[in-house]
Design an enzyme around this catalytic site. Structure first.
Site, PDB file in Angstrom:
ATOM      1  N   ASN A  80     -12.738   3.493  10.725  1.00 14.45           N
ATOM      2  CA  ASN A  80     -13.610   3.131   8.726  1.00 14.45           C
ATOM      3  C   ASN A  80     -14.446   2.229   8.911  1.00 14.45           C
ATOM      4  O   ASN A  80     -13.749   0.905   9.016  1.00 14.45           O
ATOM      5  CB  ASN A  80     -12.514   3.740   7.732  1.00 14.45           C
ATOM      6  CG  ASN A  80     -11.051   2.607   8.028  1.00 14.45           C
ATOM      7  OD1 ASN A  80     -11.547   1.747   8.720  1.00 14.45           O
ATOM      8  ND2 ASN A  80     -10.299   2.861   6.522  1.00 14.45           N
ATOM      9  N   GLU A 100     -11.532  -0.266  -1.912  1.00 15.64           N
ATOM     10  CA  GLU A 100     -11.391   1.443  -1.242  1.00 15.64           C
ATOM     11  C   GLU A 100     -12.178   2.140  -1.292  1.00 15.64           C
ATOM     12  O   GLU A 100     -11.807   3.016  -2.137  1.00 15.64           O
ATOM     13  CB  GLU A 100      -9.799   0.996  -0.516  1.00 15.64           C
ATOM     14  CG  GLU A 100      -9.422   1.595   0.523  1.00 15.64           C
ATOM     15  CD  GLU A 100      -7.903   2.102   0.321  1.00 15.64           C
ATOM     16  OE1 GLU A 100      -7.579   2.611   1.797  1.00 15.64           O
ATOM     17  OE2 GLU A 100      -7.035   1.507   0.576  1.00 15.64           O
ATOM     18  N   ARG A 101     -12.549   2.938  -0.272  1.00 11.51           N
ATOM     19  CA  ARG A 101     -12.881   4.118  -0.275  1.00 11.51           C
ATOM     20  C   ARG A 101     -12.638   4.822  -1.096  1.00 11.51           C
ATOM     21  O   ARG A 101     -10.992   5.361   0.148  1.00 11.51           O
ATOM     22  CB  ARG A 101     -13.904   4.221   0.653  1.00 11.51           C
ATOM     23  CG  ARG A 101     -14.740   5.513   1.213  1.00 11.51           C
ATOM     24  CD  ARG A 101     -15.296   5.148   2.402  1.00 11.51           C
ATOM     25  NE  ARG A 101     -14.295   5.594   3.046  1.00 11.51           N
ATOM     26  CZ  ARG A 101     -14.562   5.830   4.479  1.00 11.51           C
ATOM     27  NH1 ARG A 101     -15.679   6.865   4.906  1.00 11.51           N
ATOM     28  NH2 ARG A 101     -13.683   6.498   5.283  1.00 11.51           N
ATOM     29  N   ASN A 135       1.035  -1.142  -0.061  1.00  9.13           N
ATOM     30  CA  ASN A 135      -0.029  -0.079   0.093  1.00  9.13           C
ATOM     31  C   ASN A 135       0.947   0.948   0.215  1.00  9.13           C
ATOM     32  O   ASN A 135       1.467   1.719   1.025  1.00  9.13           O
ATOM     33  CB  ASN A 135      -0.697  -0.194   1.686  1.00  9.13           C
ATOM     34  CG  ASN A 135      -2.281   0.237   1.351  1.00  9.13           C
ATOM     35  OD1 ASN A 135      -3.342   0.719   2.610  1.00  9.13           O
ATOM     36  ND2 ASN A 135      -2.261   0.670  -0.094  1.00  9.13           N
ATOM     37  N   CYS A 143      -4.901  -3.093   2.124  1.00  5.00           N
ATOM     38  CA  CYS A 143      -5.740  -2.195   2.467  1.00  5.00           C
ATOM     39  C   CYS A 143      -5.146  -2.577   3.926  1.00  5.00           C
ATOM     40  O   CYS A 143      -6.279  -3.847   4.496  1.00  5.00           O
ATOM     41  CB  CYS A 143      -6.861  -1.721   2.675  1.00  5.00           C
ATOM     42  SG  CYS A 143      -8.053  -0.939   3.088  1.00  5.00           S
ATOM     43  N   GLY A 144      -4.766  -2.081   5.132  1.00  5.45           N
ATOM     44  CA  GLY A 144      -4.750  -2.299   6.215  1.00  5.45           C
ATOM     45  C   GLY A 144      -5.333  -2.297   7.597  1.00  5.45           C
ATOM     46  O   GLY A 144      -6.046  -3.370   8.146  1.00  5.45           O
ATOM     47  N   ASN A 173     -15.335   0.246   2.423  1.00  5.34           N
ATOM     48  CA  ASN A 173     -14.771  -0.019   1.769  1.00  5.34           C
ATOM     49  C   ASN A 173     -14.980  -1.367   1.459  1.00  5.34           C
ATOM     50  O   ASN A 173     -15.662  -2.340   3.044  1.00  5.34           O
ATOM     51  CB  ASN A 173     -13.333  -0.728   3.011  1.00  5.34           C
ATOM     52  CG  ASN A 173     -12.655   1.232   3.089  1.00  5.34           C
ATOM     53  OD1 ASN A 173     -12.022   1.685   2.114  1.00  5.34           O
ATOM     54  ND2 ASN A 173     -12.937   1.427   4.128  1.00  5.34           N
ATOM     55  N   CYS A 221      -6.117   4.539   8.747  1.00  3.19           N
ATOM     56  CA  CYS A 221      -4.947   3.616   7.608  1.00  3.19           C
ATOM     57  C   CYS A 221      -4.111   2.844   8.087  1.00  3.19           C
ATOM     58  O   CYS A 221      -2.912   3.502   8.207  1.00  3.19           O
ATOM     59  CB  CYS A 221      -4.378   4.540   6.087  1.00  3.19           C
ATOM     60  SG  CYS A 221      -3.446   3.505   4.723  1.00  3.19           S
ATOM     61  N   ASN A 246      -1.622   0.111   6.737  1.00  5.09           N
ATOM     62  CA  ASN A 246      -0.687   0.807   6.444  1.00  5.09           C
ATOM     63  C   ASN A 246       0.028   1.508   6.508  1.00  5.09           C
ATOM     64  O   ASN A 246       1.238   1.604   5.914  1.00  5.09           O
ATOM     65  CB  ASN A 246      -1.258   0.228   4.906  1.00  5.09           C
ATOM     66  CG  ASN A 246      -1.405  -1.702   4.334  1.00  5.09           C
ATOM     67  OD1 ASN A 246      -1.085  -2.565   5.313  1.00  5.09           O
ATOM     68  ND2 ASN A 246      -2.357  -2.310   3.727  1.00  5.09           N
ATOM     69  N   ASN A 254      -7.207  10.466   0.611  1.00  7.59           N
ATOM     70  CA  ASN A 254      -7.596   9.270  -0.297  1.00  7.59           C
ATOM     71  C   ASN A 254      -7.005  10.243  -1.363  1.00  7.59           C
ATOM     72  O   ASN A 254      -6.579  11.396  -1.254  1.00  7.59           O
ATOM     73  CB  ASN A 254      -8.661   9.194  -0.501  1.00  7.59           C
ATOM     74  CG  ASN A 254      -9.825   7.946   0.763  1.00  7.59           C
ATOM     75  OD1 ASN A 254      -8.190   6.700   1.155  1.00  7.59           O
ATOM     76  ND2 ASN A 254     -10.353   8.269   1.073  1.00  7.59           N
TER      77      ASN A 254
END
Length: 313
Positions: A165, A216-217, A13, A225-226, A199, A77, A79, A68
């Protein structure tokens, strides 16, 4: 305006990272910077923009903001947090800290290397929440655990988890990218029942390990995506597919993390925070156009160490 950059990635990522502790740009400017620098067709590219922000009087040593690639801001996030934690450790001299996120905190610790030459950070985030009314998600059921959702173009059952999230997790025999994109795009359209989007992850259970693929959103189909890996680990425990408090390896297209989820909703991920290069770039804050990129140093030894681990999966 010229920005010093760290180009980095966590489990594939990848992000430009800016030390924003002494900068005072507004949200609209940061959104323009994110769109300029995370554009795959631009000079830098990435899944989003990471900002290292300052600490506070409540004991948080530093913080993270993540925008984003479409300019929207994410609650977290994971990652990216590992990469920000590495930058925060370098800035403060710490190896363990509480980091401030948009709506929550996370504990970050310099961890033993998961492979030789791979800088590794352990992060603990949560608690995971099953309260979909807080997303908000306007549906009849709450919580949603392995239940169909009428607003999605899929008959699969989903588990709804916030980390914080929002994530929709479906366990599948084999990931179908085309189906995942259809479901992800339905969420990305921000329908009335899901105004803040979500997501979406399809997850394969491989013994005691997981393979996660995520739409991912604000980004789209991504190799990693972590927070999705964390949400998927918790969802797998919640539904009895793996045991709580048991180390699990979570794989994705970009690489892997070590994960563990507790019944209290806290999830720990341990994974890489790899620096690819450092440099600087200009962004016109009025037009949002990126300009001259200067790469000062390439970290080839870190790239090679990560590739050795990834290709040996």
């Amino acid at each position: 305006m010229r920005f010093d950059l760290i180009k980095c990635h966590g489990s594939g990522n990848d992000f430009p990272l800016i030390d924003a502790r002494a900068l005072s740009l507004g949200d609209a400017d940061w959104a323009r910077v994110a769109r300029a620098l995370a554009d795959r067709a631009g000079p830098v590219g990435g899944d989003g923009l990471l900002l290292l922000t300052g600490g506070d009087a409540q004991g948080r040593a530093f913080g993270m903001r993540m925008f984003n690639s479409d300019g929207s801001e994410s609650e977290t996030c994971l990652n990216g947090l590992r990469c920000v934690a590495r930058a925060g450790f370098a800035a403060t001299g710490l190896t363990r800290a509480t980091a401030r996120l948009k709506t929550s905190d996370a504990l970050v610790v310099r961890d033993a290397e998961i492979a030789p030459g791979v800088f590794t950070v352990r992060e603990t985030a949560g608690p995971a929440s099953l309260d979909v009314a807080a997303w908000p998600m306007h549906v009849d059921a709450d919580p949603i655990v392995e239940a169909p959702l009428a607003g999605l173009p899929s008959t699969r059952t989903f588990t709804a988890v916030a980390m914080p999230n929002p994530h929709l997790v479906a366990f599948v025999e084999a990931v179908d990218d085309a189906e995942l994109v259809r479901v992800g795009m339905a969420c990305e359209a921000a329908p009335d029942w899901l105004p803040n989007r979500a997501n979406v992850s399809f997850v394969e259970v491989r013994g005691t390990d997981l393979f996660v693929r995520t739409h991912e959103r604000g980004v789209g189909l991504t190799d990693s995506c972590g927070s999705a890996m964390a949400a998927s680990t918790f969802a797998a425990c919640l539904t009895g597919r793996i045991a709580y408090d048991t180390p699990t390896t979570v794989f994705n297209r970009g690489g892997l993390v070590r994960a563990e989820a507790g019944a209290d909703g806290m999830v720990t991920l341990s994974g890489n925070a790899t620096v690819e290069w450092t440099g600087s770039v200009t962004v016109d804050l009025e037009s949002g156009e990126p300009g001259d990129l200067v790469i000062a140093r390439r970290h080839d030894e870190e790239i090679a160490a990560w590739e050795t681990l990834r290709t040996g999966m």
